[in-house]
Design a protein around this motif. Sequence first.
Motif, PDB file in Angstrom:
ATOM      1  N   GLN A  69       0.762  -1.197   0.039  1.00 53.39           N
ATOM      2  CA  GLN A  69       0.079  -0.009  -0.048  1.00 53.39           C
ATOM      3  C   GLN A  69       0.882   1.239   0.008  1.00 53.39           C
ATOM      4  O   GLN A  69       0.507   2.320  -0.481  1.00 53.39           O
ATOM      5  N   SER A  70       2.118   1.155   0.515  1.00 49.10           N
ATOM      6  CA  SER A  70       2.835   2.321   0.415  1.00 49.10           C
ATOM      7  C   SER A  70       3.143   2.638  -1.015  1.00 49.10           C
ATOM      8  O   SER A  70       3.354   4.058  -1.520  1.00 49.10           O
ATOM      9  N   MET A  71       3.364   1.597  -2.030  1.00 43.37           N
ATOM     10  CA  MET A  71       3.418   1.674  -3.131  1.00 43.37           C
ATOM     11  C   MET A  71       2.424   2.292  -3.995  1.00 43.37           C
ATOM     12  O   MET A  71       2.271   3.268  -4.901  1.00 43.37           O
ATOM     13  N   SER A  72       1.199   1.886  -3.498  1.00 50.28           N
ATOM     14  CA  SER A  72      -0.169   2.333  -3.986  1.00 50.28           C
ATOM     15  C   SER A  72      -0.138   3.766  -3.894  1.00 50.28           C
ATOM     16  O   SER A  72      -0.960   4.559  -4.432  1.00 50.28           O
ATOM     17  N   LEU A  81      -1.497  14.307  -9.009  1.00 49.61           N
ATOM     18  CA  LEU A  81      -0.857  15.478  -9.581  1.00 49.61           C
ATOM     19  C   LEU A  81      -1.476  15.896 -10.943  1.00 49.61           C
ATOM     20  O   LEU A  81      -1.366  16.752 -11.546  1.00 49.61           O
ATOM     21  N   SER A  82      -1.873  14.623 -11.822  1.00 51.08           N
ATOM     22  CA  SER A  82      -2.448  14.915 -13.180  1.00 51.08           C
ATOM     23  C   SER A  82      -3.880  14.851 -12.996  1.00 51.08           C
ATOM     24  O   SER A  82      -4.517  14.848 -14.128  1.00 51.08           O
ATOM     25  N   GLY A  83      -4.652  14.828 -12.124  1.00 54.23           N
ATOM     26  CA  GLY A  83      -6.008  14.908 -11.673  1.00 54.23           C
ATOM     27  C   GLY A  83      -6.643  13.546 -11.978  1.00 54.23           C
ATOM     28  O   GLY A  83      -7.886  13.254 -11.982  1.00 54.23           O
ATOM     29  N   ASN A  84      -5.799  12.556 -11.759  1.00 54.04           N
ATOM     30  CA  ASN A  84      -6.456  11.005 -12.019  1.00 54.04           C
ATOM     31  C   ASN A  84      -6.800  10.480 -10.586  1.00 54.04           C
ATOM     32  O   ASN A  84      -6.092  10.885  -9.668  1.00 54.04           O
ATOM     33  N   LYS A  85      -7.943   9.497 -10.795  1.00 52.50           N
ATOM     34  CA  LYS A  85      -8.288   8.878  -9.447  1.00 52.50           C
ATOM     35  C   LYS A  85      -7.244   7.490  -9.305  1.00 52.50           C
ATOM     36  O   LYS A  85      -6.811   7.320 -10.224  1.00 52.50           O
ATOM     37  N   PRO A  86      -7.276   7.155  -8.091  1.00 51.48           N
ATOM     38  CA  PRO A  86      -6.315   5.690  -7.770  1.00 51.48           C
ATOM     39  C   PRO A  86      -6.755   4.728  -8.560  1.00 51.48           C
ATOM     40  O   PRO A  86      -7.985   4.432  -8.535  1.00 51.48           O
ATOM     41  N   LYS A  87      -5.861   4.005  -9.080  1.00 53.13           N
ATOM     42  CA  LYS A  87      -6.131   2.823 -10.029  1.00 53.13           C
ATOM     43  C   LYS A  87      -5.954   1.771  -8.959  1.00 53.13           C
ATOM     44  O   LYS A  87      -5.096   1.709  -7.936  1.00 53.13           O
ATOM     45  N   THR A  88      -6.543   0.614  -9.404  1.00 51.31           N
ATOM     46  CA  THR A  88      -6.370  -0.493  -8.619  1.00 51.31           C
ATOM     47  C   THR A  88      -5.221  -1.292  -9.068  1.00 51.31           C
ATOM     48  O   THR A  88      -4.923  -1.399 -10.019  1.00 51.31           O
ATOM     49  N   GLY A  89      -4.420  -1.864  -7.793  1.00 52.08           N
ATOM     50  CA  GLY A  89      -3.223  -2.658  -8.118  1.00 52.08           C
ATOM     51  C   GLY A  89      -3.175  -3.679  -7.227  1.00 52.08           C
ATOM     52  O   GLY A  89      -3.909  -3.819  -6.237  1.00 52.08           O
ATOM     53  N   TYR A  90      -2.371  -4.781  -7.775  1.00 58.28           N
ATOM     54  CA  TYR A  90      -2.322  -5.927  -7.009  1.00 58.28           C
ATOM     55  C   TYR A  90      -1.030  -6.358  -6.752  1.00 58.28           C
ATOM     56  O   TYR A  90      -0.099  -6.032  -7.687  1.00 58.28           O
ATOM     57  N   ILE A  91      -0.613  -7.058  -5.784  1.00 54.44           N
ATOM     58  CA  ILE A  91       0.827  -7.595  -5.744  1.00 54.44           C
ATOM     59  C   ILE A  91       1.014  -8.999  -6.722  1.00 54.44           C
ATOM     60  O   ILE A  91       0.002  -9.756  -6.674  1.00 54.44           O
TER      61      ILE A  91
END
Length: 148
Positions: A69-72, A81-91
């Motif tokens: 989650q630190s990476m997330s 910074l570019s106005g995007n919402k967070p994307k889902t990521g997986y290990i």
Amino acid sequence: MAENLLYHPITSTEKIRKLIPQKEPFVFVDTLYEYTALTGVTGFTVPQTNVLLEDNKLAESGIIEHMAQSMSLHRGYQGSLSGNKPKTGYIGIIKTVEIFGLPKIGEKLKTYVEILHEIMNVTSVSARTENERGEIIATSEMKTVTVE
């Protein structure tokens, strides 16, 4: 070394939660201390209500989730910074993980993440987690996969 692009650490629970896709009770970051394009420093105070506690300590799986989650959080801030919402990521793959100690409830963690390589939506990242005394309690290298 790249310059920290944060003027002040982000400590607001509301702001942090807008930067990551994870939701309670599975949130394992609460502060973004530093941000550069390839590195970040995050924080987490182990709450008494955490779902991954064992004997009043954060379990190994909780430390690994905190590092991921630190990476997330790094990615979420980058997107903001570019106005995007967070994307889902997986290990995707945990290449290495070493855990040297388990933090107790109330202990503050600080994690240093660094992007090693990036190819399309796969990111190789290293992480080092320290306790509030500056002792390294965990290190890892993992690949995360981001989905649209």
